[in-house]
Design a protein around this motif. Structure first.
Motif, PDB file in Angstrom:
ATOM      1  N   ALA A  25      58.311  71.858  52.048  1.00  0.00           N
ATOM      2  CA  ALA A  25      56.996  71.734  52.675  1.00  0.00           C
ATOM      3  C   ALA A  25      56.050  70.923  51.784  1.00  0.00           C
ATOM      4  O   ALA A  25      55.275  70.093  52.283  1.00  0.00           O
ATOM      5  CB  ALA A  25      56.407  73.116  52.959  1.00  0.00           C
ATOM      6  N   ALA A  26      56.108  71.150  50.478  1.00  0.00           N
ATOM      7  CA  ALA A  26      55.275  70.376  49.552  1.00  0.00           C
ATOM      8  C   ALA A  26      55.650  68.902  49.603  1.00  0.00           C
ATOM      9  O   ALA A  26      54.780  68.027  49.582  1.00  0.00           O
ATOM     10  CB  ALA A  26      55.421  70.917  48.128  1.00  0.00           C
ATOM     11  N   ARG A  29      54.201  67.352  52.780  1.00  0.00           N
ATOM     12  CA  ARG A  29      52.767  67.093  52.643  1.00  0.00           C
ATOM     13  C   ARG A  29      52.515  65.873  51.767  1.00  0.00           C
ATOM     14  O   ARG A  29      51.663  65.038  52.075  1.00  0.00           O
ATOM     15  CB  ARG A  29      52.059  68.315  52.066  1.00  0.00           C
ATOM     16  CG  ARG A  29      51.907  69.455  53.054  1.00  0.00           C
ATOM     17  CD  ARG A  29      50.997  70.544  52.514  1.00  0.00           C
ATOM     18  NE  ARG A  29      51.442  71.095  51.250  1.00  0.00           N
ATOM     19  CZ  ARG A  29      52.292  72.117  51.122  1.00  0.00           C
ATOM     20  NH1 ARG A  29      52.779  72.709  52.200  1.00  0.00           N
ATOM     21  NH2 ARG A  29      52.634  72.558  49.931  1.00  0.00           N
ATOM     22  N   ALA A  30      53.254  65.758  50.662  1.00  0.00           N
ATOM     23  CA  ALA A  30      53.084  64.617  49.759  1.00  0.00           C
ATOM     24  C   ALA A  30      53.467  63.314  50.452  1.00  0.00           C
ATOM     25  O   ALA A  30      52.803  62.287  50.277  1.00  0.00           O
ATOM     26  CB  ALA A  30      53.926  64.814  48.501  1.00  0.00           C
ATOM     27  N   ARG A  32      53.341  62.684  53.718  1.00  0.00           N
ATOM     28  CA  ARG A  32      52.294  62.355  54.691  1.00  0.00           C
ATOM     29  C   ARG A  32      51.066  61.771  54.002  1.00  0.00           C
ATOM     30  O   ARG A  32      50.479  60.793  54.492  1.00  0.00           O
ATOM     31  CB  ARG A  32      51.907  63.592  55.505  1.00  0.00           C
ATOM     32  CG  ARG A  32      52.911  63.945  56.581  1.00  0.00           C
ATOM     33  CD  ARG A  32      52.356  64.979  57.547  1.00  0.00           C
ATOM     34  NE  ARG A  32      51.905  66.197  56.897  1.00  0.00           N
ATOM     35  CZ  ARG A  32      52.672  67.260  56.670  1.00  0.00           C
ATOM     36  NH1 ARG A  32      53.924  67.271  57.040  1.00  0.00           N
ATOM     37  NH2 ARG A  32      52.174  68.327  56.081  1.00  0.00           N
ATOM     38  N   ALA A  33      50.674  62.342  52.875  1.00  0.00           N
ATOM     39  CA  ALA A  33      49.499  61.842  52.144  1.00  0.00           C
ATOM     40  C   ALA A  33      49.745  60.422  51.641  1.00  0.00           C
ATOM     41  O   ALA A  33      48.884  59.549  51.786  1.00  0.00           O
ATOM     42  CB  ALA A  33      49.167  62.771  50.974  1.00  0.00           C
ATOM     43  N   GLU A  71      55.209  62.213  44.998  1.00  0.00           N
ATOM     44  CA  GLU A  71      56.223  62.325  46.042  1.00  0.00           C
ATOM     45  C   GLU A  71      57.623  62.197  45.429  1.00  0.00           C
ATOM     46  O   GLU A  71      58.527  62.981  45.750  1.00  0.00           O
ATOM     47  CB  GLU A  71      56.012  61.247  47.097  1.00  0.00           C
ATOM     48  CG  GLU A  71      57.030  61.286  48.213  1.00  0.00           C
ATOM     49  CD  GLU A  71      56.876  60.136  49.187  1.00  0.00           C
ATOM     50  OE1 GLU A  71      57.520  60.198  50.240  1.00  0.00           O
ATOM     51  OE2 GLU A  71      56.128  59.183  48.907  1.00  0.00           O
TER      52      GLU A  71
END
Length: 103
Positions: A25-26, A29-30, A32-33, A71
């Motif tokens: 999940a982390a 998120r990374a 996507r950012a 990432e």
């Protein structure tokens, strides 16, 4: 009697979240950012080359580099964890920490 008694949902405690899923999940998120920021930089460069704007700032480029590095670090962590089998999908966070599998 309230509806809560009939609709009870057991929610896992934070300590019961599998470490592998947490890291995945982390990483999501990374990613996507980084992708969102990359699109912003591409638009800025495109406008600059067309003569409609200024070039991206050094701060923007440094931010993008930090996002990409984070990432990559998360990708490596997830790959290491899955190859060692330390933090598999059924193992909780506390068990991973106790075995020294999480950094």
């Amino acid at each position: 009697m309230s509806a809560q008694h009939f609709l009870r949902v057991d929610r896992p405690r934070l300590g019961a979240i599998p470490a592998f899923n947490r890291d995945a999940a982390a990483l999501a998120r990374a990613t996507r950012a980084r992708a969102a920021f990359q699109l912003r930089l591409v638009d800025t460069f495109r406008a600059y080359l067309a003569g409609d704007g200024s070039e991206p700032s050094d701060a923007d480029l440094r931010t993008f580099a930090r996002l990409a590095a984070e990432e990559h670090r998360l990708e490596q962590r997830l790959a290491d964890a899955s190859s060692r089998g330390v933090a598999g999908p059924t193992q909780d966070v506390h068990a991973g920490r106790a075995s020294g599998g999480l950094r």
